[in-house]
Design an enzyme around this catalytic site. Structure first.
Site, PDB file in Angstrom:
ATOM      1  N   GLU A 130      -4.100  -2.322 -51.140  1.00 62.39           N
ATOM      2  CA  GLU A 130      -3.732  -1.517 -52.311  1.00 62.39           C
ATOM      3  C   GLU A 130      -4.511  -0.199 -52.491  1.00 62.39           C
ATOM      4  OE1 GLU A 130      -1.479  -1.995 -55.067  1.00 62.39           O
ATOM      5  OE2 GLU A 130      -2.255  -0.028 -55.562  1.00 62.39           O
ATOM      6  N   ASP A 162       0.796  -1.699 -53.566  1.00 63.56           N
ATOM      7  CA  ASP A 162       1.378  -2.983 -53.161  1.00 63.56           C
ATOM      8  C   ASP A 162       2.731  -3.229 -53.835  1.00 63.56           C
ATOM      9  OD1 ASP A 162      -0.504  -3.794 -51.366  1.00 63.56           O
ATOM     10  OD2 ASP A 162      -1.710  -4.885 -52.813  1.00 63.56           O
ATOM     11  N   GLY A 218       3.992  15.836 -67.362  1.00 62.27           N
ATOM     12  CA  GLY A 218       5.183  16.647 -67.575  1.00 62.27           C
ATOM     13  C   GLY A 218       4.887  17.888 -68.410  1.00 62.27           C
ATOM     14  N   GLY A 219       5.934  18.467 -68.973  1.00 62.78           N
ATOM     15  CA  GLY A 219       5.784  19.720 -69.698  1.00 62.78           C
ATOM     16  C   GLY A 219       5.436  19.565 -71.172  1.00 62.78           C
ATOM     17  N   GLN A 226       0.304  -9.242 -51.367  1.00 64.67           N
ATOM     18  CA  GLN A 226       1.057  -8.774 -52.543  1.00 64.67           C
ATOM     19  C   GLN A 226       2.299  -7.931 -52.241  1.00 64.67           C
ATOM     20  OE1 GLN A 226       0.509  -6.110 -56.619  1.00 64.67           O
ATOM     21  NE2 GLN A 226      -1.318  -6.652 -55.531  1.00 64.67           N
TER      22      GLN A 226
HETATM   23  C1  LIG Z   1      -2.657  -7.097 -45.443  1.00 66.88           C
HETATM   24  C2  LIG Z   1      -3.372  -7.100 -44.117  1.00 66.88           C
HETATM   25  C3  LIG Z   1      -4.511  -6.092 -44.129  1.00 66.88           C
HETATM   26  C4  LIG Z   1      -3.929  -8.513 -43.880  1.00 66.88           C
HETATM   27  O1  LIG Z   1      -4.475  -8.630 -42.604  1.00 66.88           O
HETATM   28  P1  LIG Z   1      -4.799 -10.075 -41.978  1.00 66.88           P
HETATM   29  O2  LIG Z   1      -5.173 -11.025 -43.042  1.00 66.88           O
HETATM   30  O3  LIG Z   1      -5.784  -9.870 -40.890  1.00 66.88           O
HETATM   31  O4  LIG Z   1      -3.382 -10.607 -41.429  1.00 66.88           O
HETATM   32  P2  LIG Z   1      -2.438 -10.041 -40.263  1.00 66.88           P
HETATM   33  O5  LIG Z   1      -1.261  -9.382 -40.848  1.00 66.88           O
HETATM   34  O6  LIG Z   1      -3.250  -9.229 -39.291  1.00 66.88           O
HETATM   35  O7  LIG Z   1      -1.922 -11.371 -39.534  1.00 66.88           O
HETATM   36  C5  LIG Z   1      -2.852 -12.259 -39.045  1.00 66.88           C
HETATM   37  C6  LIG Z   1      -2.373 -13.077 -37.876  1.00 66.88           C
HETATM   38  O8  LIG Z   1      -1.746 -14.233 -38.406  1.00 66.88           O
HETATM   39  C7  LIG Z   1      -0.696 -14.590 -37.544  1.00 66.88           C
HETATM   40  N1  LIG Z   1       0.265 -15.419 -38.271  1.00 66.88           N
HETATM   41  C8  LIG Z   1       0.886 -15.148 -39.438  1.00 66.88           C
HETATM   42  N2  LIG Z   1       1.695 -16.154 -39.773  1.00 66.88           N
HETATM   43  C9  LIG Z   1       1.605 -17.075 -38.806  1.00 66.88           C
HETATM   44  C10 LIG Z   1       2.187 -18.357 -38.590  1.00 66.88           C
HETATM   45  N3  LIG Z   1       3.047 -18.868 -39.452  1.00 66.88           N
HETATM   46  N4  LIG Z   1       1.833 -19.024 -37.488  1.00 66.88           N
HETATM   47  C11 LIG Z   1       0.953 -18.539 -36.601  1.00 66.88           C
HETATM   48  N5  LIG Z   1       0.374 -17.330 -36.757  1.00 66.88           N
HETATM   49  C12 LIG Z   1       0.690 -16.626 -37.835  1.00 66.88           C
HETATM   50  C13 LIG Z   1      -0.133 -13.249 -37.133  1.00 66.88           C
HETATM   51  O9  LIG Z   1       0.651 -13.397 -35.997  1.00 66.88           O
HETATM   52  C14 LIG Z   1      -1.410 -12.458 -36.889  1.00 66.88           C
HETATM   53  O10 LIG Z   1      -1.888 -12.777 -35.605  1.00 66.88           O
HETATM   54  P3  LIG Z   1      -2.409 -11.695 -34.524  1.00 66.88           P
HETATM   55  O11 LIG Z   1      -3.366 -10.823 -35.224  1.00 66.88           O
HETATM   56  O12 LIG Z   1      -3.022 -12.558 -33.479  1.00 66.88           O
HETATM   57  O13 LIG Z   1      -1.232 -10.941 -34.040  1.00 66.88           O
HETATM   58  C15 LIG Z   1      -2.374  -6.758 -42.986  1.00 66.88           C
HETATM   59  O14 LIG Z   1      -1.422  -7.787 -42.883  1.00 66.88           O
HETATM   60  C16 LIG Z   1      -1.663  -5.433 -43.180  1.00 66.88           C
HETATM   61  O15 LIG Z   1      -2.221  -4.354 -42.985  1.00 66.88           O
HETATM   62  N6  LIG Z   1      -0.371  -5.480 -43.563  1.00 66.88           N
HETATM   63  C17 LIG Z   1       0.463  -4.312 -43.708  1.00 66.88           C
HETATM   64  C18 LIG Z   1       0.145  -3.539 -44.968  1.00 66.88           C
HETATM   65  C19 LIG Z   1       0.222  -4.389 -46.202  1.00 66.88           C
HETATM   66  O16 LIG Z   1       1.211  -5.006 -46.512  1.00 66.88           O
HETATM   67  N7  LIG Z   1      -0.844  -4.326 -46.979  1.00 66.88           N
HETATM   68  C20 LIG Z   1      -0.861  -4.821 -48.328  1.00 66.88           C
HETATM   69  C21 LIG Z   1      -1.131  -6.233 -48.450  1.00 66.88           C
HETATM   70  S1  LIG Z   1      -0.988  -6.620 -50.149  1.00 66.88           S
END
Ligand SMILES: CC(C)(COP(=O)(O)OP(=O)(O)OC[C@H]1O[C@@H](n2cnc3c(N)ncnc32)[C@H](O)[C@@H]1OP(=O)(O)O)[C@@H](O)C(=O)NCCC(=O)NCCS
Length: 415
Positions: A139, A168, A247-248, A17
């Protein structure tokens, strides 16, 4: 008519998101947003909270309007080359991967700079540098770590998270501002830069008034506008404020006619000081306008509960819309508690484009929230979200790949 961000190309590496809200806004302002997704899977939200089997979820469609989708395996060596070509052609790379993921892919800031010194690299992370910088964040974690949850809810209950996605979507908004600001600075310097919006920081920014209250509490030991005053005791930290105004001008949520059966038959009522006499007249307590115990804001503070109880006796005789109509005649600030159903059906929101009906090839028609920011010279036309990889060939051709090269890359699993 032209668009504010015409000519700006965004390599959109966002998912879930926070990042997608940011790039959707940029797309609405006219940027060409190319969403890079993993082949075969795509943004995980495509399949989350689905209401129709095998069709992109509303979660996805409502966060990814006006974008193009390409599928690239960025861990495949040939896929990396495609991504390099994109980095050279784009102005901004936006990502919200877990900390370190972009580096692990091989796209460090230094590498991106070497490929394109004008590239702006914009990131959402859960936390800024510090003890939690490596944490994955969603979030509600941000709402809790940013101070919102501890100050939301009622003082005799647990912390509460808000339905508003301030962690988010709120951080996505902050990031979008950072990006357009960096684009503006680039017109002077010619250089790209890193833009970071941490979710904890974004939530705290929206909770600014609560850090104000923390310092007031430390100085005075009380907060007279809070419902705990004057009977309750205050602890060391800003308590949950229930429905008190930040607020106030004291405010509260009051029952309206029908509250027994309708969970949203309520109105937010603000006892704004300049209209106090009018409030007294409307609710039939004319004597309060001159009574020294009620006539001034300071005198009213210890009686707020009684005052709101008396006002509620009046609001309970009216529907929230009747109350709103009467109170507005006297400039008394108030607002009906609108349900999502009422909002979805509200004609004025349809007229302004804040609620939009969109057609989608596999889902059919659905409602979405349009661009909440209206620019007179850059009107928003909300277009449906892309299917997974819908624009891979188109974008590859724009990058200069021939049909044969595209086909070879597909065979190699790079795209
Ligand atoms: C949201 C979140 C928790 C999700 O975590 P997740 O589903 O495990 O996803 P990640 O961001 O860790 O990415 C997963 C993997 O996909 C891989 N990936 C993504 N797009 C890719 C693509 N097109 N091709 C190949 N690999 C890809 C990434 O390189 C990563 O690999 P790695 O862990 O081996 O380095 C995390 O991305 C995060 O903390 N983001 C920052 C904060 C944030 O935006 N949070 C709010 C989300 S609404």
């Amino acid at each position: 008519m032209s668009k504010a961000l015409d000519g700006v190309r965004i390599l959109d590496f966002t998912h879930v998101q926070s990042g997608p809200t940011c790039t959707q806004l940029l797309a609405w302002f006219g940027a060409d947003v190319i969403k890079v997704e993993r082949a075969g899977a795509g943004d995980i939200t495509r399949e989350q909270l689905r209401d129709i089997p095998d069709v992109d979820s509303l979660y996805f469609t409502m966060l990814n309007h006006n974008k193009r989708s390409v599928t690239i395996d960025t861990k495949n060596p040939e896929g990396k080359l495609v991504l390099e070509a994109m980095i050279q052609k784009c102005d901004v790379l936006v990502e919200n991967f877990a900390p370190g993921a972009l580096d692990r892919m091989g796209f460090t800031w230094e590498r991106i700079q070497a490929l394109n010194p004008r590239m702006i690299v914009a990131s959402v992370k859960g936390f800024g540098p510090g003890p939690y910088e490596d944490c994955k964040v969603y979030e509600n974690v941000a709402q809790c770590a940013g101070g919102a949850a501890s100050t939301t809810g009622f003082d005799d209950g647990p912390p509460v998270v808000s339905g508003a996605q301030i962690g988010d979507s709120g951080t996505g908004l902050h990031l979008a501002l950072g990006i357009v600001t960096a684009l503006y600075q680039r017109t002077q310097t010619g250089r790209g830069q890193k833009v970071l919006a941490a979710m904890q920081d974004g939530v705290l920014n929206l909770c600014r008034v609560k850090l104000r209250d923390q310092q007031r509490l430390e100085r005075t030991g009380t907060m007279k506008e809070y419902p705990q005053y004057p009977n309750g005791t205050f602890g060391e930290a800003v308590p949950r404020a229930g429905n008190a105004s930040g607020g106030g001008q004291p405010g509260w949520i009051l029952k309206c006619k029908g509250w027994e059966t309708d969970p949203n038959a309520y109105i937010y009522f603000i006892t704004q000081a300049p209209v106090w006499a009018k409030i007294c007249n409307v609710i039939g307590k004319e004597e309060w306008a001159t009574d020294p115990n009620y006539a001034t804001p300071a005198a009213r503070l210890p009686h707020l509960k009684d005052i709101f109880a008396e006002i509620e006796r009046w609001t309970m005789t009216k529907t929230k819309f009747e109350a709103m109509q009467i109170l507005n005649k006297y400039d008394i600030p108030c607002g009906p508690i609108l349900s999502m159903k009422e909002i979805a059906e509200e004609p004025s929101l349809r007229k302004t484009g804040t609620i939009v009906e969109v057609d989608h090839p596999t889902r059919g028609k659905y409602l979405t929230v349009g661009n909440p920011i209206k620019l007179s010279d850059s009107p928003t036309e909300v277009k449906r979200s892309p299917l997974l990889g819908e624009h891979t060939d188109e974008v590859m051709a724009e990058l200069g790949y021939s049909p044969e090269q595209i086909s070879a890359l597909r065979t190699a699993g790079a795209i």
